[in-house]
Design an enzyme around this catalytic site. Structure first.
Site, PDB file in Angstrom:
ATOM      1  N   SER A 108      24.867  27.560  42.569  1.00  0.00           N
ATOM      2  CA  SER A 108      23.762  26.742  43.080  1.00  0.00           C
ATOM      3  C   SER A 108      23.477  25.518  42.214  1.00  0.00           C
ATOM      4  CB  SER A 108      22.484  27.586  43.166  1.00  0.00           C
ATOM      5  OG  SER A 108      22.000  27.903  41.885  1.00  0.00           O
ATOM      6  N   THR A 264      18.711  26.292  43.246  1.00  0.00           N
ATOM      7  CA  THR A 264      18.285  25.260  42.311  1.00  0.00           C
ATOM      8  C   THR A 264      17.700  25.986  41.114  1.00  0.00           C
ATOM      9  OG1 THR A 264      17.697  23.811  44.172  1.00  0.00           O
ATOM     10  CG2 THR A 264      16.604  23.333  42.095  1.00  0.00           C
ATOM     11  N   THR A 282      20.205  20.891  40.448  1.00  0.00           N
ATOM     12  CA  THR A 282      20.765  21.614  41.596  1.00  0.00           C
ATOM     13  C   THR A 282      22.085  21.005  42.049  1.00  0.00           C
ATOM     14  OG1 THR A 282      20.229  22.404  43.841  1.00  0.00           O
ATOM     15  CG2 THR A 282      19.667  20.143  43.360  1.00  0.00           C
ATOM     16  N   ARG A 292      23.659  13.099  50.701  1.00  0.00           N
ATOM     17  CA  ARG A 292      22.328  13.689  50.906  1.00  0.00           C
ATOM     18  C   ARG A 292      21.665  13.987  49.558  1.00  0.00           C
ATOM     19  NH1 ARG A 292      19.889  18.850  49.278  1.00  0.00           N
ATOM     20  NH2 ARG A 292      18.308  19.404  50.791  1.00  0.00           N
ATOM     21  N   GLY A 294      18.419  15.921  47.976  1.00  0.00           N
ATOM     22  CA  GLY A 294      17.331  16.835  48.298  1.00  0.00           C
ATOM     23  C   GLY A 294      16.084  16.466  47.516  1.00  0.00           C
ATOM     24  N   ASP A 295      15.245  17.460  47.315  1.00  0.00           N
ATOM     25  CA  ASP A 295      13.984  17.243  46.604  1.00  0.00           C
ATOM     26  C   ASP A 295      14.155  17.220  45.095  1.00  0.00           C
ATOM     27  OD1 ASP A 295      14.711  19.959  46.776  1.00  0.00           O
ATOM     28  OD2 ASP A 295      12.652  20.615  46.399  1.00  0.00           O
ATOM     29  N   THR A 315      12.140  25.213  44.178  1.00  0.00           N
ATOM     30  CA  THR A 315      13.460  25.573  44.676  1.00  0.00           C
ATOM     31  C   THR A 315      13.289  25.925  46.149  1.00  0.00           C
ATOM     32  OG1 THR A 315      13.214  27.921  44.097  1.00  0.00           O
ATOM     33  CG2 THR A 315      14.210  26.499  42.438  1.00  0.00           C
ATOM     34  N   GLY A 316      14.289  25.634  46.952  1.00  0.00           N
ATOM     35  CA  GLY A 316      14.173  25.960  48.372  1.00  0.00           C
ATOM     36  C   GLY A 316      14.515  24.765  49.240  1.00  0.00           C
ATOM     37  N   GLY A 318      14.812  21.573  50.525  1.00  0.00           N
ATOM     38  CA  GLY A 318      14.494  20.277  49.943  1.00  0.00           C
ATOM     39  C   GLY A 318      13.831  19.318  50.912  1.00  0.00           C
TER      40      GLY A 318
HETATM   41  N1  GLY Z   1      15.949  22.321  46.700  1.00  0.00           N
HETATM   42  C1  GLY Z   1      17.232  21.841  46.549  1.00  0.00           C
HETATM   43  C2  GLY Z   1      17.730  21.035  47.652  1.00  0.00           C
HETATM   44  O1  GLY Z   1      17.273  21.170  48.776  1.00  0.00           O
HETATM   45  O2  GLY Z   1      18.614  20.259  47.435  1.00  0.00           O
END
Ligand code: GLY
Length: 425
Positions: A108, A264, A282, A292, A294-295, A315-316, A318
Site C-alpha cells: 500500500s 496508506t 501512500t 491520479r 489522492g488525498d 487513510t481510505g 481519497g
Molecule cells: N487515501 C489514499 C488514496 O486514496 O490515495
C-alpha cells in the site's frame, strides 16, 4: 439491451463488486445478517457522542505520544525512543512511515505498492512540521521509494510546498534519492490479475459520485446473484493460478482486484514540549489512472497539522476525503472545541452527507482518521468497522505503552465484505 462495457464502467471498478452484491440487498451478508446498517440509511450508528471514549478526560493524555495507522505498528517503538530522547517530531513521524515505504511486503506504500492501471507504481506523500509551520508534498512520483522524505526535502530545500510527477522525481534525484524499480513480483501479479479480470472495465467513465451512478446489475438469467458471484471468484482463482500467484495468496489478491485498496500510512507525533508534526504516504488507489492524485499529498486532506491545535491524517477513499478536506476539517473542529473523536466523526458525517446517506454508495467506500491534539488526547475513527470481518480498523499508539486500538466507527459493519465465497480448492 445488452450489458455494455460503458454501462459497466460507469460504476467504476467498484462496480465489479456491486455487480455481485449491490443489486440484491437480501443476499448481502451485511444487510441480511450481522450488519443491517449496510442497506439502511436509517440504521443505528455505532458511534454516539455520549461514548466519546477518546475524550481527554477519559484517556489521561501522556506526552510524548505518537499515533499512526496500524501498518506503522512495528516501527513505533524505535520512533518513540527517538522522540523521547529529543528527536524532532516530524523526523519521528517520518521514521514510522519510512518502515512500510521500505517494506516490499506492504503493497500500500512505497516499494511494492500496487501500481496504476499501466502497471507503474506512483506514490504520493505530504508532511507538516508544526513548530516551524512548514509543509511539503509530492504527488504522482515514480521510481523513488521514500516519498515522505522527498516531501520533507521539498519543505526544507525549496520555496514551494508541492511538486508532482516528473518534476518531483527529478527533484528527488537531485536531492540524492536513488531511482529504483518499485514494482515487486507480488504487486505485478496482482496487477496482472486485475488487468485480465478488468479487460472490459476500469476506472474510466463516471464514478460513484456521479448522480446517475447505479450499482450495475448483471443479467442473472434465473440464477441467484450469489451463484454468479461464486462463478466469478472461481474464474479469478483459475486466472490467479495461471499467473503463478501462490494458492495461499490467491484470495487476498482476488480481494484486491475486486476492492482496489487505497492503503496508506499516516503518523502524527507530539513531544513533551507540545511540538507536533504529521505526515502521510501512500501508493494511492490501486490500478488508478496514471496521474491520479489522492488525498495523501493534499495538505488539509491526507494530513494537516496546526501547532496551536493538533494534527490529523487519513487513510481510505481519497476522493471522498479531498471533498471534505478531512484533516483540516478535523483540526478546525478541535479549534472550535470538539474532542478529537467528535472532530473526526464530524468529518465522516460530511462524507455521508455528500451522498445523502445513500448506503448503496457509502458501503463501497471507507475512511479512517487519526487525530492527535496538542494536549495528547487522540482518537481513531472510521466510517466502517473495517474492510472485512475480523479485520477491524486500528490506530496504533505509543505514549510509553505501545498498543493498537480499534477505531470507533460511524457505522456498524464492514465496507468490503465478501458475499458467500467458495472454498479454495
Ligand atoms: N487515501 C489514499 C488514496 O486514496 O490515495
Amino acid at each position: 439491451m445488452g450489458f455494455s462495457r460503458r454501462d459497466f464502467v460507469k460504476a467504476s471498478v467498484l462496480g465489479a463488486v456491486a455487480a455481485g452484491v449491490g443489486s440484491q440487498a437480501k443476499e448481502d451478508p451485511r444487510t441480511s445478517q450481522a450488519h443491517p446498517a449496510a442497506s439502511d440509511s436509517r440504521a443505528p450508528q455505532a458511534y454516539s457522542a455520549a461514548s466519546d471514549s477518546c475524550a481527554p478526560q477519559a484517556n489521561s493524555p501522556k506526552l510524548p505520544i505518537i499515533v499512526c495507522a496500524n501498518n506503522g505498528f512495528a516501527y513505533l517503538e524505535s520512533a518513540f525512543a527517538f522522540l523521547k530522547s529529543g528527536g524532532d517530531t516530524l523526523d519521528a513521524a517520518l521514521q514510522v512511515v519510512k518502515g512500510p515505504e521500505d517494506d516490499p511486503e506492504d503493497d500500500s506504500v512505497g516499494l511494492g505498492g500496487l501500481p496504476n492501471e499501466e502497471g507503474i507504481v506512483e506514490l504520493d506523500a505530504c508532511c507538516m512540521h508544526g513548530p516551524s509551520r512548514r509543509a511539503g508534498s509530492v504527488g504522482g512520483v515514480r521510481n523513488i521509494k521514500n516519498v515522505s522524505l522527498v516531501a520533507k526535502a521539498v519543505m526544507r530545500h525549496t520555496g514551494h510546498v508541492m511538486l508532482v510527477g516528473e518534476g518531483a522525481e527529478r527533484f528527488a534525484v537531485a536531492m540524492g534519492f536513488p531511482r529504483e524499480n518499485l514494482l515487486t513480483e507480488h504487486s505485478r501479479k496482482i496487477w496482472m490479475l486485475w488487468k485480465e479480470f478488468h479487460s472490459n472495465n476500469d476506472w474510466w467513465g463516471p464514478g460513484i459520485a456521479d448522480p446517475s451512478w447505479q450499482p450495475p446489475v448483471l443479467k442473472p438469467e434465473g440464477r441467484p446473484q450469489s451463484e454468479l458471484w461464486k462463478q466469478r471468484v472461481r474464474k479469478m482463482q483459475a486466472r490467479a493460478t495461471e499467473i503463478d500467484i501462490p494458492a495461499e495468496h490467491q484470495m487476498a489478491a482476488i480481494r484486491k482486484v475486486l476492492f482496489p485498496p487505497s492503503g496508506t500510512i499516516h503518523c502524527s507525533a507530539l513531544n513533551g514540549k507540545g511540538e507536533i508534526s504529521g505526515c502521510t504516504t501512500t501508493s494511492g488507489l490501486a490500478f488508478k489512472l496514471p496521474g491520479r492524485c489522492g488525498d495523501s499529498p493534499i495538505i488539509g486532506a491526507g494530513c494537516y497539522t496546526d501547532q496551536d491545535i493538533g494534527s490529523a491524517g487519513a487513510t481510505g477513499s481519497g476522493e471522498e476525503n479531498i471533498k471534505v478536506a478531512g484533516a483540516h476539517t478535523i483540526v478546525e473542529n478541535m479549534r472550535h472545541g470538539m474532542s478529537p473523536q467528535e472532530a473526526g466523526m464530524d468529518a465522516l458525517k460530511r462524507i455521508v452527507r455528500n451522498y445523502n446517506g445513500d448506503m448503496n454508495k457509502l458501503r463501497f467506500m471507507d475512511m479512517t482518521y487519526y487525530v492527535l491534539r496538542t494536549d495528547g488526547a487522540y482518537a481513531g475513527v472510521s466510517l466502517w468497522q473495517g474492510y472485512s470481518t475480523g479485520n477491524p480498523h486500528k490506530i496504533a499508539v505509543h505514549d510509553g505503552r505501545l498498543r493498537a486500538e480499534e477505531t470507533v466507527s460511524l457505522y456498524k459493519g464492514w465496507s468490503q465484505e465478501f458475499p458467500p465465497v467458495p472454498e479454495l480448492p
